[in-house]
Structure formats: structure tokens, C-alpha cells
Scaffold this motif. Structure first.
Motif, PDB file in Angstrom:
ATOM      1  N   TYR A  26      44.766 -11.637 -13.795  1.00 39.00           N
ATOM      2  CA  TYR A  26      44.645 -12.694 -12.781  1.00 39.00           C
ATOM      3  C   TYR A  26      45.072 -12.161 -11.412  1.00 39.00           C
ATOM      4  CZ  TYR A  26      44.743 -15.570 -17.055  1.00 39.00           C
ATOM      5  OH  TYR A  26      44.504 -16.104 -18.295  1.00 39.00           O
ATOM      6  N   GLN A  27      46.146 -11.386 -11.392  1.00 34.15           N
ATOM      7  CA  GLN A  27      46.601 -10.788 -10.130  1.00 34.15           C
ATOM      8  C   GLN A  27      45.557  -9.808  -9.598  1.00 34.15           C
ATOM      9  OE1 GLN A  27      50.325  -9.307 -11.606  1.00 34.15           O
ATOM     10  NE2 GLN A  27      51.450 -11.131 -10.960  1.00 34.15           N
ATOM     11  N   SER A  28      44.938  -9.059 -10.483  1.00 34.54           N
ATOM     12  CA  SER A  28      43.893  -8.113 -10.096  1.00 34.54           C
ATOM     13  C   SER A  28      42.677  -8.848  -9.529  1.00 34.54           C
ATOM     14  CB  SER A  28      43.490  -7.265 -11.305  1.00 34.54           C
ATOM     15  OG  SER A  28      42.417  -6.425 -10.987  1.00 34.54           O
ATOM     16  N   VAL A  29      42.322  -9.968 -10.127  1.00 35.94           N
ATOM     17  CA  VAL A  29      41.203 -10.778  -9.638  1.00 35.94           C
ATOM     18  C   VAL A  29      41.497 -11.252  -8.216  1.00 35.94           C
ATOM     19  CG1 VAL A  29      40.002 -12.996  -9.923  1.00 35.94           C
ATOM     20  CG2 VAL A  29      40.369 -11.500 -11.896  1.00 35.94           C
ATOM     21  N   MET A  30      42.726 -11.682  -7.975  1.00 39.71           N
ATOM     22  CA  MET A  30      43.079 -12.166  -6.642  1.00 39.71           C
ATOM     23  C   MET A  30      43.058 -11.033  -5.622  1.00 39.71           C
ATOM     24  SD  MET A  30      43.083 -15.268  -7.255  1.00 39.71           S
ATOM     25  CE  MET A  30      43.286 -15.656  -5.529  1.00 39.71           C
ATOM     26  N   LEU A  31      43.470  -9.842  -6.026  1.00 38.29           N
ATOM     27  CA  LEU A  31      43.382  -8.687  -5.126  1.00 38.29           C
ATOM     28  C   LEU A  31      41.915  -8.389  -4.824  1.00 38.29           C
ATOM     29  CD1 LEU A  31      44.600  -6.364  -3.532  1.00 38.29           C
ATOM     30  CD2 LEU A  31      44.642  -5.037  -5.661  1.00 38.29           C
ATOM     31  N   SER A  32      41.067  -8.437  -5.827  1.00 35.50           N
ATOM     32  CA  SER A  32      39.625  -8.216  -5.616  1.00 35.50           C
ATOM     33  C   SER A  32      39.062  -9.262  -4.667  1.00 35.50           C
ATOM     34  CB  SER A  32      38.875  -8.260  -6.948  1.00 35.50           C
ATOM     35  OG  SER A  32      39.251  -7.183  -7.769  1.00 35.50           O
ATOM     36  N   ALA A  33      39.442 -10.522  -4.857  1.00 39.61           N
ATOM     37  CA  ALA A  33      38.957 -11.591  -3.974  1.00 39.61           C
ATOM     38  C   ALA A  33      39.377 -11.325  -2.531  1.00 39.61           C
ATOM     39  CB  ALA A  33      39.481 -12.948  -4.443  1.00 39.61           C
ATOM     40  N   LYS A  34      40.600 -10.902  -2.362  1.00 36.62           N
ATOM     41  CA  LYS A  34      41.104 -10.608  -1.015  1.00 36.62           C
ATOM     42  C   LYS A  34      40.331  -9.453  -0.375  1.00 36.62           C
ATOM     43  CE  LYS A  34      45.286  -9.112   1.405  1.00 36.62           C
ATOM     44  NZ  LYS A  34      46.691  -8.752   1.237  1.00 36.62           N
ATOM     45  N   LEU A  35      40.141  -8.381  -1.125  1.00 35.82           N
ATOM     46  CA  LEU A  35      39.449  -7.213  -0.598  1.00 35.82           C
ATOM     47  C   LEU A  35      37.974  -7.517  -0.301  1.00 35.82           C
ATOM     48  CD1 LEU A  35      41.005  -4.450  -2.865  1.00 35.82           C
ATOM     49  CD2 LEU A  35      41.522  -4.914  -0.451  1.00 35.82           C
ATOM     50  N   ILE A  36      37.335  -8.237  -1.195  1.00 36.74           N
ATOM     51  CA  ILE A  36      35.916  -8.572  -1.011  1.00 36.74           C
ATOM     52  C   ILE A  36      35.739  -9.494   0.188  1.00 36.74           C
ATOM     53  CG2 ILE A  36      33.967  -9.839  -2.016  1.00 36.74           C
ATOM     54  CD1 ILE A  36      34.957  -8.722  -4.775  1.00 36.74           C
ATOM     55  N   SER A  62      49.278 -21.488 -14.008  1.00 35.63           N
ATOM     56  CA  SER A  62      48.738 -20.379 -13.216  1.00 35.63           C
ATOM     57  C   SER A  62      49.836 -19.562 -12.540  1.00 35.63           C
ATOM     58  CB  SER A  62      47.794 -20.909 -12.146  1.00 35.63           C
ATOM     59  OG  SER A  62      47.296 -19.838 -11.360  1.00 35.63           O
ATOM     60  N   ASN A  63      49.745 -18.257 -12.693  1.00 40.00           N
ATOM     61  CA  ASN A  63      50.671 -17.361 -11.992  1.00 40.00           C
ATOM     62  C   ASN A  63      50.105 -16.944 -10.635  1.00 40.00           C
ATOM     63  OD1 ASN A  63      48.675 -15.610 -13.145  1.00 40.00           O
ATOM     64  ND2 ASN A  63      50.091 -13.893 -13.035  1.00 40.00           N
ATOM     65  N   VAL A  64      48.914 -17.441 -10.294  1.00 42.48           N
ATOM     66  CA  VAL A  64      48.283 -17.097  -9.016  1.00 42.48           C
ATOM     67  C   VAL A  64      47.883 -18.355  -8.230  1.00 42.48           C
ATOM     68  CG1 VAL A  64      47.501 -14.787  -9.720  1.00 42.48           C
ATOM     69  CG2 VAL A  64      46.052 -16.779 -10.185  1.00 42.48           C
ATOM     70  N   ALA A  65      48.502 -19.472  -8.536  1.00 47.27           N
ATOM     71  CA  ALA A  65      48.143 -20.746  -7.896  1.00 47.27           C
ATOM     72  C   ALA A  65      48.272 -20.667  -6.375  1.00 47.27           C
ATOM     73  CB  ALA A  65      49.006 -21.883  -8.443  1.00 47.27           C
ATOM     74  N   GLY A  66      49.335 -20.071  -5.893  1.00 48.11           N
ATOM     75  CA  GLY A  66      49.537 -19.958  -4.446  1.00 48.11           C
ATOM     76  C   GLY A  66      48.458 -19.143  -3.775  1.00 48.11           C
ATOM     77  N   GLU A  67      48.029 -18.087  -4.436  1.00 54.08           N
ATOM     78  CA  GLU A  67      46.971 -17.246  -3.880  1.00 54.08           C
ATOM     79  C   GLU A  67      45.622 -17.964  -3.906  1.00 54.08           C
ATOM     80  OE1 GLU A  67      47.571 -12.994  -5.396  1.00 54.08           O
ATOM     81  OE2 GLU A  67      49.073 -14.204  -6.436  1.00 54.08           O
ATOM     82  N   TYR A 120      27.732  -8.795 -10.243  1.00 50.25           N
ATOM     83  CA  TYR A 120      28.562  -9.210 -11.375  1.00 50.25           C
ATOM     84  C   TYR A 120      29.724  -8.248 -11.561  1.00 50.25           C
ATOM     85  CZ  TYR A 120      29.951 -10.097 -16.222  1.00 50.25           C
ATOM     86  OH  TYR A 120      30.677 -10.366 -17.358  1.00 50.25           O
ATOM     87  N   ILE A 121      30.933  -8.792 -11.646  1.00 50.80           N
ATOM     88  CA  ILE A 121      32.121  -7.999 -11.942  1.00 50.80           C
ATOM     89  C   ILE A 121      32.819  -8.665 -13.127  1.00 50.80           C
ATOM     90  CG2 ILE A 121      34.390  -7.226 -11.140  1.00 50.80           C
ATOM     91  CD1 ILE A 121      33.240  -7.413  -8.257  1.00 50.80           C
ATOM     92  N   LYS A 122      33.073  -7.900 -14.177  1.00 49.15           N
ATOM     93  CA  LYS A 122      33.817  -8.405 -15.334  1.00 49.15           C
ATOM     94  C   LYS A 122      35.285  -8.029 -15.132  1.00 49.15           C
ATOM     95  CE  LYS A 122      34.812  -9.931 -19.439  1.00 49.15           C
ATOM     96  NZ  LYS A 122      35.025 -11.361 -19.607  1.00 49.15           N
ATOM     97  N   ALA A 123      36.135  -9.019 -14.977  1.00 50.30           N
ATOM     98  CA  ALA A 123      37.563  -8.754 -14.818  1.00 50.30           C
ATOM     99  C   ALA A 123      38.169  -8.470 -16.185  1.00 50.30           C
ATOM    100  CB  ALA A 123      38.251  -9.952 -14.187  1.00 50.30           C
ATOM    101  N   GLY A 124      39.066  -7.552 -16.242  1.00 53.71           N
ATOM    102  CA  GLY A 124      39.725  -7.265 -17.506  1.00 53.71           C
ATOM    103  C   GLY A 124      40.498  -5.977 -17.459  1.00 53.71           C
ATOM    104  N   ASN A 125      41.043  -5.644 -18.616  1.00 59.05           N
ATOM    105  CA  ASN A 125      41.838  -4.422 -18.691  1.00 59.05           C
ATOM    106  C   ASN A 125      41.241  -3.465 -19.689  1.00 59.05           C
ATOM    107  OD1 ASN A 125      42.420  -6.261 -20.707  1.00 59.05           O
ATOM    108  ND2 ASN A 125      44.608  -6.152 -20.445  1.00 59.05           N
TER     109      ASN A 125
END
Length: 125
Positions: A26-36, A62-67, A120-125
């Protein structure tokens, strides 16, 4: 005008597909959203969350609600929950973060957007 110049001028359309239960994803998704979104503010981005990843978009989990809240006034960045998953996991719309949209079926939504040339980007580890 080159394809690259057109993409920078008009923006791109990108889906981020989230199904992971990993909070770091989820944190990685938010970083991607910010960068994009900062790379080209005209880019349209939809984060589509389904399955057991729904807590990413839930008020009390959610651990990313603020973002996520930072994007609620940005018409080009949308967070979407799958109603099918919500029904299966007994999640009501009022449990979602303010401003989160829903679609009936996330997979159908993703396929339809890909047919309309969304990246399309698949988020995951």
C-alpha cells in the motif's frame, strides 16, 4: 509531434491493480501515485482495489488513509473499491474512506480500461 511529446502534453491513463494484503505494498502504491502524478499532472491514474486488499481503502484499517486523502481534490487520481469483493467480505460503502469510488467488478473495469488504452501496473511484492 513525437509520441513522447504527446504523452507529456496530454497525459497518460494508468491503472494500478491492488490485491495484496501487505501493508508495504500500500505504501509502495502511494509512492507510485505520487511519482506518476507529479511527473505529469495531466496523467489520469486509477488505483483499483479488490479482494483482501480492501483494508487499504477502509476508514478503520488503512495505513495510507492520510496519503489517500491528499488526492481527494485531484480529479486525475481516483481510488476505487470493487463492490463484488465488498459483498464477499461484508464491507459496506460507509466503511470506505471518504471520496473512494466503487465499481461493480474490478476485473471487468480493468479489462475495459485496458481496451481503451489505459496502461496497467500490478502492485505487489
Amino acid at each position: 509531434m513525437t509520441v513522447s511529446a504527446v504523452a507529456q502534453t496530454e497525459g497518460q491513463k494508468i491503472i494500478i491493480d491492488v490485491t495484496s494484503t501487505d501493508l508495504k505494498v500500500y505504501q509502495s502504491v502511494m509512492l507510485s501515485a505520487k511519482l506518476i502524478s507529479s511527473g505529469n499532472p495531466k496523467t489520469k491514474l486509477e488505483v483499483i482495489v479488490y479482494g483482501e486488499a480492501l483494508p487499504m481503502l477502509m476508514k478503520d484499517q488503512s495505513n495510507v488513509a492520510g496519503e489517500i486523502a491528499k488526492y481527494m481534490n485531484n480529479d486525475n487520481v481516483v481510488f476505487t473499491a470493487c463492490e463484488l469483493s465488498m459483498n464477499l467480505l461484508q464491507v459496506d460503502k460507509n466503511q470506505l474512506l471518504s471520496g473512494v469510488g466503487t465499481v461493480e467488478n474490478a476485473v471487468v473495469e480493468i479489462v475495459n480500461k485496458q481496451a481503451l488504452d489505459w496502461g496497467y501496473i500490478k502492485a505487489g511484492n
